[in-house]
Design a protein around this motif. Structure first.
Motif, PDB file in Angstrom:
ATOM      1  N   HIS A  21      49.256  35.179  38.328  1.00 21.65           N
ATOM      2  CA  HIS A  21      48.169  34.253  38.655  1.00 21.65           C
ATOM      3  C   HIS A  21      47.001  34.302  37.674  1.00 21.65           C
ATOM      4  CE1 HIS A  21      46.330  31.544  41.552  1.00 21.65           C
ATOM      5  NE2 HIS A  21      45.206  32.223  41.450  1.00 21.65           N
ATOM      6  N   PHE A  22      46.772  35.466  37.067  1.00 23.74           N
ATOM      7  CA  PHE A  22      45.647  35.623  36.162  1.00 23.74           C
ATOM      8  C   PHE A  22      46.122  36.095  34.793  1.00 23.74           C
ATOM      9  CE2 PHE A  22      43.635  36.281  40.346  1.00 23.74           C
ATOM     10  CZ  PHE A  22      42.633  35.331  40.263  1.00 23.74           C
ATOM     11  N   PHE A  23      45.434  35.634  33.748  1.00 22.70           N
ATOM     12  CA  PHE A  23      45.744  36.028  32.380  1.00 22.70           C
ATOM     13  C   PHE A  23      44.613  36.913  31.866  1.00 22.70           C
ATOM     14  CE2 PHE A  23      45.689  35.407  27.769  1.00 22.70           C
ATOM     15  CZ  PHE A  23      47.022  35.666  27.459  1.00 22.70           C
ATOM     16  N   ALA A  24      44.947  38.136  31.461  1.00 19.18           N
ATOM     17  CA  ALA A  24      43.946  39.058  30.919  1.00 19.18           C
ATOM     18  C   ALA A  24      44.641  40.042  29.993  1.00 19.18           C
ATOM     19  CB  ALA A  24      43.234  39.816  32.042  1.00 19.18           C
ATOM     20  N   GLU A  25      43.951  40.412  28.934  1.00 19.06           N
ATOM     21  CA  GLU A  25      44.485  41.397  27.995  1.00 19.06           C
ATOM     22  C   GLU A  25      45.843  40.985  27.434  1.00 19.06           C
ATOM     23  OE1 GLU A  25      42.754  44.936  27.289  1.00 19.06           O
ATOM     24  OE2 GLU A  25      41.588  43.109  27.370  1.00 19.06           O
ATOM     25  N   GLY A  26      46.032  39.688  27.212  1.00 20.03           N
ATOM     26  CA  GLY A  26      47.243  39.197  26.566  1.00 20.03           C
ATOM     27  C   GLY A  26      48.463  39.062  27.446  1.00 20.03           C
ATOM     28  N   ALA A  27      48.294  39.196  28.772  1.00 23.93           N
ATOM     29  CA  ALA A  27      49.445  39.100  29.668  1.00 23.93           C
ATOM     30  C   ALA A  27      49.030  38.479  30.999  1.00 23.93           C
ATOM     31  CB  ALA A  27      50.033  40.487  29.920  1.00 23.93           C
ATOM     32  N   TYR A  28      50.024  37.932  31.674  1.00 22.58           N
ATOM     33  CA  TYR A  28      49.793  37.418  33.025  1.00 22.58           C
ATOM     34  C   TYR A  28      49.933  38.568  34.017  1.00 22.58           C
ATOM     35  CZ  TYR A  28      49.709  32.707  31.272  1.00 22.58           C
ATOM     36  OH  TYR A  28      49.351  31.575  30.598  1.00 22.58           O
ATOM     37  N   HIS A  29      49.082  38.540  35.051  1.00 25.66           N
ATOM     38  CA  HIS A  29      49.037  39.614  36.035  1.00 25.66           C
ATOM     39  C   HIS A  29      49.238  39.063  37.439  1.00 25.66           C
ATOM     40  CE1 HIS A  29      47.131  42.668  33.309  1.00 25.66           C
ATOM     41  NE2 HIS A  29      46.870  41.554  32.647  1.00 25.66           N
ATOM     42  N   ASP A  30      50.003  39.807  38.225  1.00 19.56           N
ATOM     43  CA  ASP A  30      50.097  39.512  39.645  1.00 19.56           C
ATOM     44  C   ASP A  30      48.810  40.000  40.306  1.00 19.56           C
ATOM     45  OD1 ASP A  30      52.673  38.766  39.023  1.00 19.56           O
ATOM     46  OD2 ASP A  30      53.633  40.038  40.531  1.00 19.56           O
ATOM     47  N   SER A  31      48.433  39.325  41.368  1.00 20.56           N
ATOM     48  CA  SER A  31      47.209  39.679  42.072  1.00 20.56           C
ATOM     49  C   SER A  31      47.463  39.675  43.571  1.00 20.56           C
ATOM     50  CB  SER A  31      46.111  38.669  41.733  1.00 20.56           C
ATOM     51  OG  SER A  31      44.941  38.947  42.458  1.00 20.56           O
ATOM     52  N   LEU A  32      46.805  40.589  44.251  1.00 18.45           N
ATOM     53  CA  LEU A  32      46.795  40.556  45.707  1.00 18.45           C
ATOM     54  C   LEU A  32      45.552  39.804  46.150  1.00 18.45           C
ATOM     55  CD1 LEU A  32      47.657  44.243  46.705  1.00 18.45           C
ATOM     56  CD2 LEU A  32      49.201  42.291  46.524  1.00 18.45           C
ATOM     57  N   VAL A  33      45.694  39.045  47.221  1.00 14.63           N
ATOM     58  CA  VAL A  33      44.554  38.481  47.923  1.00 14.63           C
ATOM     59  C   VAL A  33      44.385  39.359  49.151  1.00 14.63           C
ATOM     60  CG1 VAL A  33      43.569  36.487  49.094  1.00 14.63           C
ATOM     61  CG2 VAL A  33      45.138  36.151  47.174  1.00 14.63           C
ATOM     62  N   MET A  34      43.194  39.908  49.309  1.00 14.23           N
ATOM     63  CA  MET A  34      42.913  40.760  50.456  1.00 14.23           C
ATOM     64  C   MET A  34      41.708  40.203  51.192  1.00 14.23           C
ATOM     65  SD  MET A  34      43.514  44.521  48.711  1.00 14.23           S
ATOM     66  CE  MET A  34      43.816  45.397  50.259  1.00 14.23           C
ATOM     67  N   GLY A  35      41.679  40.398  52.500  1.00  9.72           N
ATOM     68  CA  GLY A  35      40.574  39.884  53.285  1.00  9.72           C
ATOM     69  C   GLY A  35      40.214  40.803  54.432  1.00  9.72           C
ATOM     70  N   ILE A  36      38.999  40.618  54.919  1.00 12.52           N
ATOM     71  CA  ILE A  36      38.521  41.332  56.097  1.00 12.52           C
ATOM     72  C   ILE A  36      37.697  40.359  56.929  1.00 12.52           C
ATOM     73  CG2 ILE A  36      36.512  42.235  54.850  1.00 12.52           C
ATOM     74  CD1 ILE A  36      36.681  44.759  56.634  1.00 12.52           C
ATOM     75  N   LEU A  37      37.898  40.388  58.236  1.00  9.49           N
ATOM     76  CA  LEU A  37      37.160  39.531  59.158  1.00  9.49           C
ATOM     77  C   LEU A  37      35.952  40.280  59.703  1.00  9.49           C
ATOM     78  CD1 LEU A  37      40.169  38.085  61.192  1.00  9.49           C
ATOM     79  CD2 LEU A  37      39.044  37.083  59.185  1.00  9.49           C
ATOM     80  N   ALA A  38      34.964  39.537  60.135  1.00  7.07           N
ATOM     81  CA  ALA A  38      33.761  40.160  60.696  1.00  7.07           C
ATOM     82  C   ALA A  38      34.118  41.045  61.878  1.00  7.07           C
ATOM     83  CB  ALA A  38      32.758  39.082  61.104  1.00  7.07           C
TER      84      ALA A  38
END
Length: 167
Positions: free
Chosen positions: A143-160
């Protein structure tokens, strides 16, 4: 340790962070900002109600930054971002700062949910986020490109309702 609003006088510290490849790779961003551009961005965003930027400070030392971004008052959610200067990492500042940022988001801004993106290979950050109550909501492939490569990312969340920190 405390959080305080980002001031124009903090821009030299932000400039150092935003031009560090190692630091900006954690935010999946390009390490390229001129000081003039940074000042213009500060002036443009200082009154923006969709974001809050805080300096993490301990005994007048600049430890890092916590940001609440994309504050959505209709859906009551916001993204949180944090950077701890490398010389202060591993000293508990990240966890304490995230808790203070969440406290502000939930108790002051009345957010319902706070979310973040984190590189799947950033085990230390994932550990901290889970420890304070974030749960994995999704896995974004390349999902993201950084340091010359594509990276997988986690989406994390917290509810009130899941947030347990008491200020």
């Amino acid at each position: 340790m405390r959080l305080r609003p980002l001031e124009k006088s903090d821009l030299p510290y932000i400039y150092q962070q935003e031009n560090s490849r190692k630091v900006m790779a954690l935010w999946f961003e390009e390490p390229y900002t001129s000081f003039d551009e940074l000042q213009i961005l500060y002036d443009r965003h200082v009154l923006d109600q969709t974001e809050r930027r805080f300096v993490i400070e301990d005994h007048d030392d600049f430890i890092g930054v916590v940001e609440l971004m994309y504050i959505d008052n209709l859906h009551r959610n916001a993204e949180i971002q944090i950077i701890i200067n490398s010389e202060y990492q591993g000293q508990g500042y990240a966890q304490a700062s995230i808790l203070k940022g969440l406290d502000y988001a939930f108790k002051v801004l009345n957010m319902h949910k706070v979310y973040l993106y984190v590189d799947v290979s950033n085990a230390a950050a994932i550990h901290i986020y889970r420890k304070v109550g974030f749960v994995e909501e999704g896995h974004l492939r390349q999902h993201f490109f950084a340091e010359g490569a594509y990276h997988d990312s986690l989406v994390m969340g917290i509810l009130a309702t899941e947030f347990k920190h008491q200020s």
